[in-house]
Design a protein around this motif. Sequence first.
Motif, PDB file in Angstrom:
ATOM      1  N   LEU A   1     -63.389  35.920  38.209  1.00 61.10           N
ATOM      2  CA  LEU A   1     -62.043  35.572  37.741  1.00 61.10           C
ATOM      3  C   LEU A   1     -61.680  34.152  38.166  1.00 61.10           C
ATOM      4  O   LEU A   1     -61.108  33.382  37.384  1.00 61.10           O
ATOM      5  CB  LEU A   1     -61.029  36.566  38.308  1.00 61.10           C
ATOM      6  CG  LEU A   1     -59.599  36.431  37.775  1.00 61.10           C
ATOM      7  CD1 LEU A   1     -59.492  37.064  36.391  1.00 61.10           C
ATOM      8  CD2 LEU A   1     -58.602  37.098  38.726  1.00 61.10           C
ATOM      9  N   ARG A   2     -62.003  33.786  39.389  1.00 59.40           N
ATOM     10  CA  ARG A   2     -61.678  32.455  39.907  1.00 59.40           C
ATOM     11  C   ARG A   2     -62.455  31.366  39.174  1.00 59.40           C
ATOM     12  O   ARG A   2     -61.974  30.246  39.010  1.00 59.40           O
ATOM     13  CB  ARG A   2     -61.943  32.394  41.411  1.00 59.40           C
ATOM     14  CG  ARG A   2     -60.920  33.197  42.230  1.00 59.40           C
ATOM     15  CD  ARG A   2     -61.281  33.242  43.703  1.00 59.40           C
ATOM     16  NE  ARG A   2     -61.312  31.912  44.301  1.00 59.40           N
ATOM     17  CZ  ARG A   2     -60.247  31.268  44.767  1.00 59.40           C
ATOM     18  NH1 ARG A   2     -59.055  31.833  44.696  1.00 59.40           N
ATOM     19  NH2 ARG A   2     -60.365  30.069  45.296  1.00 59.40           N
ATOM     20  N   MET A   3     -63.652  31.686  38.698  1.00 53.67           N
ATOM     21  CA  MET A   3     -64.399  30.703  37.896  1.00 53.67           C
ATOM     22  C   MET A   3     -63.721  30.497  36.542  1.00 53.67           C
ATOM     23  O   MET A   3     -63.689  29.380  36.020  1.00 53.67           O
ATOM     24  CB  MET A   3     -65.853  31.142  37.723  1.00 53.67           C
ATOM     25  CG  MET A   3     -66.702  30.917  38.969  1.00 53.67           C
ATOM     26  SD  MET A   3     -68.480  31.091  38.675  1.00 53.67           S
ATOM     27  CE  MET A   3     -68.639  32.868  38.658  1.00 53.67           C
ATOM     28  N   VAL A   4     -63.183  31.573  35.978  1.00 58.34           N
ATOM     29  CA  VAL A   4     -62.447  31.439  34.719  1.00 58.34           C
ATOM     30  C   VAL A   4     -61.202  30.579  34.931  1.00 58.34           C
ATOM     31  O   VAL A   4     -60.857  29.731  34.102  1.00 58.34           O
ATOM     32  CB  VAL A   4     -62.054  32.824  34.153  1.00 58.34           C
ATOM     33  CG1 VAL A   4     -61.187  32.668  32.902  1.00 58.34           C
ATOM     34  CG2 VAL A   4     -63.293  33.650  33.828  1.00 58.34           C
ATOM     35  N   ALA A   5     -60.549  30.774  36.083  1.00 62.62           N
ATOM     36  CA  ALA A   5     -59.314  30.041  36.379  1.00 62.62           C
ATOM     37  C   ALA A   5     -59.568  28.587  36.764  1.00 62.62           C
ATOM     38  O   ALA A   5     -58.649  27.758  36.731  1.00 62.62           O
ATOM     39  CB  ALA A   5     -58.565  30.742  37.506  1.00 62.62           C
ATOM     40  N   GLY A   6     -60.802  28.280  37.173  1.00 63.81           N
ATOM     41  CA  GLY A   6     -61.105  26.927  37.618  1.00 63.81           C
ATOM     42  C   GLY A   6     -60.915  26.747  39.107  1.00 63.81           C
ATOM     43  O   GLY A   6     -60.936  25.630  39.615  1.00 63.81           O
ATOM     44  N   LEU A   7     -60.736  27.855  39.830  1.00 67.01           N
ATOM     45  CA  LEU A   7     -60.534  27.796  41.278  1.00 67.01           C
ATOM     46  C   LEU A   7     -61.845  27.893  42.042  1.00 67.01           C
ATOM     47  O   LEU A   7     -61.869  27.757  43.264  1.00 67.01           O
ATOM     48  CB  LEU A   7     -59.602  28.930  41.719  1.00 67.01           C
ATOM     49  CG  LEU A   7     -58.219  28.958  41.056  1.00 67.01           C
ATOM     50  CD1 LEU A   7     -57.431  30.170  41.516  1.00 67.01           C
ATOM     51  CD2 LEU A   7     -57.455  27.678  41.360  1.00 67.01           C
ATOM     52  N   GLU A   8     -62.932  28.147  41.329  1.00 69.98           N
ATOM     53  CA  GLU A   8     -64.256  28.241  41.929  1.00 69.98           C
ATOM     54  C   GLU A   8     -65.240  27.497  41.027  1.00 69.98           C
ATOM     55  O   GLU A   8     -65.204  27.663  39.805  1.00 69.98           O
ATOM     56  CB  GLU A   8     -64.661  29.715  42.039  1.00 69.98           C
ATOM     57  CG  GLU A   8     -65.759  30.007  43.028  1.00 69.98           C
ATOM     58  CD  GLU A   8     -65.298  29.898  44.467  1.00 69.98           C
ATOM     59  OE1 GLU A   8     -65.775  28.966  45.145  1.00 69.98           O
ATOM     60  OE2 GLU A   8     -64.474  30.715  44.908  1.00 69.98           O
ATOM     61  N   ASP A   9     -66.063  26.650  41.640  1.00 68.85           N
ATOM     62  CA  ASP A   9     -67.053  25.910  40.858  1.00 68.85           C
ATOM     63  C   ASP A   9     -68.092  26.855  40.268  1.00 68.85           C
ATOM     64  O   ASP A   9     -68.450  27.874  40.880  1.00 68.85           O
ATOM     65  CB  ASP A   9     -67.761  24.873  41.734  1.00 68.85           C
ATOM     66  CG  ASP A   9     -66.846  23.730  42.145  1.00 68.85           C
ATOM     67  OD1 ASP A   9     -65.859  23.485  41.416  1.00 68.85           O
ATOM     68  OD2 ASP A   9     -67.108  23.108  43.187  1.00 68.85           O
ATOM     69  N   ILE A  10     -68.591  26.502  39.092  1.00 70.55           N
ATOM     70  CA  ILE A  10     -69.613  27.292  38.407  1.00 70.55           C
ATOM     71  C   ILE A  10     -70.992  26.732  38.758  1.00 70.55           C
ATOM     72  O   ILE A  10     -71.234  25.530  38.632  1.00 70.55           O
ATOM     73  CB  ILE A  10     -69.402  27.246  36.877  1.00 70.55           C
ATOM     74  CG1 ILE A  10     -68.067  27.920  36.526  1.00 70.55           C
ATOM     75  CG2 ILE A  10     -70.563  27.908  36.145  1.00 70.55           C
ATOM     76  CD1 ILE A  10     -67.652  27.726  35.081  1.00 70.55           C
ATOM     77  N   THR A  11     -71.886  27.595  39.221  1.00 68.83           N
ATOM     78  CA  THR A  11     -73.252  27.162  39.546  1.00 68.83           C
ATOM     79  C   THR A  11     -74.075  27.000  38.288  1.00 68.83           C
ATOM     80  O   THR A  11     -74.819  26.019  38.126  1.00 68.83           O
ATOM     81  CB  THR A  11     -73.939  28.188  40.476  1.00 68.83           C
ATOM     82  OG1 THR A  11     -73.150  28.368  41.650  1.00 68.83           O
ATOM     83  CG2 THR A  11     -75.329  27.716  40.871  1.00 68.83           C
ATOM     84  N   ARG A  12     -73.930  27.948  37.388  1.00 71.33           N
ATOM     85  CA  ARG A  12     -74.729  27.942  36.155  1.00 71.33           C
ATOM     86  C   ARG A  12     -73.982  28.733  35.097  1.00 71.33           C
ATOM     87  O   ARG A  12     -73.195  29.625  35.405  1.00 71.33           O
ATOM     88  CB  ARG A  12     -76.100  28.567  36.438  1.00 71.33           C
ATOM     89  CG  ARG A  12     -77.114  28.440  35.318  1.00 71.33           C
ATOM     90  CD  ARG A  12     -78.498  28.895  35.751  1.00 71.33           C
ATOM     91  NE  ARG A  12     -78.542  30.315  36.123  1.00 71.33           N
ATOM     92  CZ  ARG A  12     -78.830  30.760  37.337  1.00 71.33           C
ATOM     93  NH1 ARG A  12     -79.067  29.898  38.321  1.00 71.33           N
ATOM     94  NH2 ARG A  12     -78.863  32.064  37.580  1.00 71.33           N
ATOM     95  N   GLY A  13     -74.223  28.417  33.813  1.00 75.43           N
ATOM     96  CA  GLY A  13     -73.556  29.124  32.730  1.00 75.43           C
ATOM     97  C   GLY A  13     -72.273  28.422  32.329  1.00 75.43           C
ATOM     98  O   GLY A  13     -72.002  27.288  32.749  1.00 75.43           O
ATOM     99  N   SER A  14     -71.474  29.110  31.518  1.00 74.84           N
ATOM    100  CA  SER A  14     -70.258  28.463  31.023  1.00 74.84           C
ATOM    101  C   SER A  14     -69.128  29.456  30.810  1.00 74.84           C
ATOM    102  O   SER A  14     -69.344  30.655  30.643  1.00 74.84           O
ATOM    103  CB  SER A  14     -70.548  27.739  29.704  1.00 74.84           C
ATOM    104  OG  SER A  14     -70.885  28.668  28.683  1.00 74.84           O
ATOM    105  N   VAL A  15     -67.903  28.903  30.811  1.00 73.55           N
ATOM    106  CA  VAL A  15     -66.684  29.633  30.473  1.00 73.55           C
ATOM    107  C   VAL A  15     -66.033  28.923  29.297  1.00 73.55           C
ATOM    108  O   VAL A  15     -65.813  27.703  29.344  1.00 73.55           O
ATOM    109  CB  VAL A  15     -65.692  29.666  31.653  1.00 73.55           C
ATOM    110  CG1 VAL A  15     -64.367  30.285  31.214  1.00 73.55           C
ATOM    111  CG2 VAL A  15     -66.265  30.426  32.834  1.00 73.55           C
ATOM    112  N   SER A  16     -65.740  29.662  28.231  1.00 71.31           N
ATOM    113  CA  SER A  16     -65.037  29.107  27.069  1.00 71.31           C
ATOM    114  C   SER A  16     -63.717  29.845  26.906  1.00 71.31           C
ATOM    115  O   SER A  16     -63.672  31.077  26.997  1.00 71.31           O
ATOM    116  CB  SER A  16     -65.867  29.262  25.796  1.00 71.31           C
ATOM    117  OG  SER A  16     -67.095  28.564  25.898  1.00 71.31           O
ATOM    118  N   ILE A  17     -62.656  29.095  26.682  1.00 67.19           N
ATOM    119  CA  ILE A  17     -61.337  29.672  26.425  1.00 67.19           C
ATOM    120  C   ILE A  17     -60.832  29.126  25.100  1.00 67.19           C
ATOM    121  O   ILE A  17     -60.726  27.910  24.924  1.00 67.19           O
ATOM    122  CB  ILE A  17     -60.345  29.336  27.553  1.00 67.19           C
ATOM    123  CG1 ILE A  17     -60.852  29.871  28.893  1.00 67.19           C
ATOM    124  CG2 ILE A  17     -58.967  29.935  27.244  1.00 67.19           C
ATOM    125  CD1 ILE A  17     -60.003  29.474  30.089  1.00 67.19           C
ATOM    126  N   GLY A  18     -60.576  30.014  24.163  1.00 72.86           N
ATOM    127  CA  GLY A  18     -60.134  29.569  22.845  1.00 72.86           C
ATOM    128  C   GLY A  18     -61.154  28.695  22.149  1.00 72.86           C
ATOM    129  O   GLY A  18     -60.800  27.776  21.403  1.00 72.86           O
TER     130      GLY A  18
END
Length: 403
Positions: free
Chosen positions: A47-64
Amino acid sequence: MSEIQLDKLTKIFADGTVAVEDLDLEIQDGEFMVFVGPSGCGKTTALRMVAGLEDITRGSVSIGGRIVNDAAPKDRDVAMVFQNYALYPHLSVYGNMAFSLKMRKVDKAEIDRRVHEAARILGLDQLLNRKPRNLSGGQRQRVAMGRAIVREPQAFLMDEPLSNLDAKLRVETRAQIARIQDDLNVTTIYVTHDQVEAMTLGDRVAVIKKGRLQQVDSSQTLYDHPVNLFVAGFIGSPAMNMVEATVTRDDGGLYVCFGGVRLLLDEKIKDIRPDLKGYEGRTVILGIRPEDMYDAGLREAPAERRMRVVPDLIESLGSAALIHFTVDAPIVLTEDVRELAVDVGAEQLQRLEEERERGSSKFVAAVSPRTRAEVGQPIEIAVDTARVHAFDPETGLGIYGRG
């Protein structure tokens, strides 16, 4: 459109701990998605990776449809609701709800409109001038939700928002959250370790174990058709009874045998679990939900679907009675079952280990409160064998198949 796409989302901390691994999930526009799993399974980190509160090691999050890996939290157009409310103690309810809009220099009239609309939805109209210290826990949580609503974001992200409330307030606030999300139709990710919250709130529920997605589906499908032992053991309260059993065939009928018990499986099982016939003469892990057992003295049942047991403990819940009894068959202690036990507590795992050494298993049957069962007195418990579950002992996967 405010769909959220997680593509191979992974988080590895500096010490090498893998919190989330290759999480693939598509959350539809307006969908209420719940992340559920034991403590430390990675659901909050996701959830925090989606919010931008935790850095992403690998992969991606897309919103809209927009990849937001490198976007700051304020630029993702999401609103987060935390478990600790995070209200400003010196500001009124109105001030707390309006704060983020003032920071974004939204027009005063528009702020007033949004705050009063959110207050109306949340039933906070009469509390706008109060300070947080003068509010109950449930009211504070509604203010926290109001602060998210006024932003009119693409998505709500909720991290165990009810964990600080007492049981009665949890139920009331849970119903309010469901109603509000349905009214607003905003894409929502909701994190909880409480399976009752997960089952009642989510359009779909994602069950996570050690950072990996186990199954995502409607709550009813998770309950009726768990993909593996972990999901089967996690979903349902009281938990599913599990025991090693041998599948045999006699006179054209399929039986499961364990601890001196021999149960005839309902003919419907052939349609639900056609691959089970391939396990004749082999061991499976049999799962029986407590609510699929009943007092044979109150309801007629064939002799081939009854177990003669001696209750060790009887708990009256008013709407049901929980009969605890022992079966003389070794308890199932796979890696999945150990993981579930550890979530309950170290003493629970120790108890299971001791039962394993004794070669016994503890069962629970949820029967009618009209039962006349007594501790220490034999009773016959019937099993709805059309609803039993079966898992491969090697893989832990549910036995279903297509025939």
